[in-house]
Scaffold this motif. Sequence first.
Motif, short mmCIF file in Angstrom:
data_model
loop_
_atom_site.label_atom_id
_atom_site.label_comp_id
_atom_site.label_asym_id
_atom_site.label_seq_id
_atom_site.Cartn_x
_atom_site.Cartn_y
_atom_site.Cartn_z
N LYS A 176 -3.45 -0.17 1.06
CA LYS A 176 -1.98 -0.83 1.34
C LYS A 176 -1.39 -1.54 -0.28
O LYS A 176 -0.46 -2.31 -0.02
N GLN A 177 -1.94 -1.08 -1.22
CA GLN A 177 -1.68 -1.82 -2.46
C GLN A 177 -0.94 -0.57 -3.31
O GLN A 177 -0.77 -0.93 -4.48
N THR A 178 -0.62 0.47 -2.88
CA THR A 178 -0.01 1.79 -3.79
C THR A 178 1.21 1.29 -4.18
O THR A 178 2.18 0.57 -3.38
N ASP A 179 1.87 1.77 -5.22
CA ASP A 179 3.12 1.66 -5.68
C ASP A 179 4.08 2.79 -4.98
O ASP A 179 5.01 3.10 -5.53
N ASP A 180 3.38 3.72 -4.50
CA ASP A 180 4.16 4.99 -3.90
C ASP A 180 3.97 5.14 -2.49
O ASP A 180 3.56 6.25 -2.11
N ARG A 181 4.28 4.08 -1.76
CA ARG A 181 4.30 4.09 -0.31
C ARG A 181 4.64 5.43 0.26
O ARG A 181 5.91 5.67 -0.26
N PRO A 182 4.37 5.80 1.00
CA PRO A 182 2.95 5.67 1.82
C PRO A 182 1.78 6.62 1.14
O PRO A 182 0.69 6.38 1.55
N GLY A 191 -1.31 -3.76 7.36
CA GLY A 191 -2.61 -3.42 7.30
C GLY A 191 -3.54 -3.87 8.50
O GLY A 191 -4.66 -4.05 8.39
N HIS A 192 -2.89 -4.40 9.53
CA HIS A 192 -3.35 -5.06 10.68
C HIS A 192 -3.39 -3.88 11.82
O HIS A 192 -3.95 -4.00 12.92
N SER A 193 -2.80 -2.73 11.61
CA SER A 193 -2.51 -1.89 12.93
C SER A 193 -3.88 -1.27 13.27
O SER A 193 -4.77 -0.91 12.24
N LYS A 194 -4.15 -0.98 14.52
CA LYS A 194 -5.38 -0.15 14.94
C LYS A 194 -5.10 1.26 15.04
O LYS A 194 -6.16 1.87 15.24
N TYR A 222 -7.10 -2.34 4.14
CA TYR A 222 -7.54 -1.91 5.61
C TYR A 222 -8.90 -1.10 5.19
O TYR A 222 -9.70 -1.06 5.80
N ASP A 223 -8.76 -0.22 4.15
CA ASP A 223 -9.97 0.68 3.76
C ASP A 223 -9.76 1.00 2.20
O ASP A 223 -8.79 0.95 1.58
N LYS A 224 -11.09 1.38 1.63
CA LYS A 224 -10.78 1.59 0.32
C LYS A 224 -10.84 2.88 -0.33
O LYS A 224 -11.25 3.29 -1.18
N LYS A 225 -10.54 3.80 0.81
CA LYS A 225 -10.43 5.22 0.47
C LYS A 225 -9.05 5.68 1.24
O LYS A 225 -8.65 5.16 2.36
#
Length: 149
Positions: free
Chosen positions: A127-133, A80-83, A59-62
């Motif tokens: 959305k690529q983290t291994d420690d969601r959220p 990653g599609h939520s508004k 969704y974003d890079k930060k």
Amino acid sequence: MSLLAQHACSVHLSKTGLGQMIQIRCMRPEILTRIRPHPEAPKFLNEYSVDGPPKGKIYDKKPFRMELKANKWYFYCTCGHSKQQPFCDGAHKALQGTSFKKGNLKKYVPLRFKVETTKEYWLCNCKQTDDRPFCDGTHKREDIQAAIR
């Protein structure tokens, strides 16, 4: 004597990408009725992956900094599609497709979580983290930085 043995039937088990398949060969096929899949067989690709739920669209890079309240339930968007990033708005439901296409799609569900102390947290937006959220710095990878311009 079992019904299968009485009618000279053989049972063959095989593993597929989506679970196990049972194949029954019988001299008298009319005795077989509809064979149902195992109730715990995955319905979606990677639904029960050992790697956990699938990674969503970047969704974003930060990351997103916000104050979370203690003992309050939050629903983190994993697709990653939520508004309403970083939280879920139900957009993942549209990704599931029709029942005809469901077998080939990844299954996304929001991550339900709460924190123990009220303070500011960094929530992952790539959305690529291994420690969601929570952000673990994965967004710093070159492939993620290049994905969003």
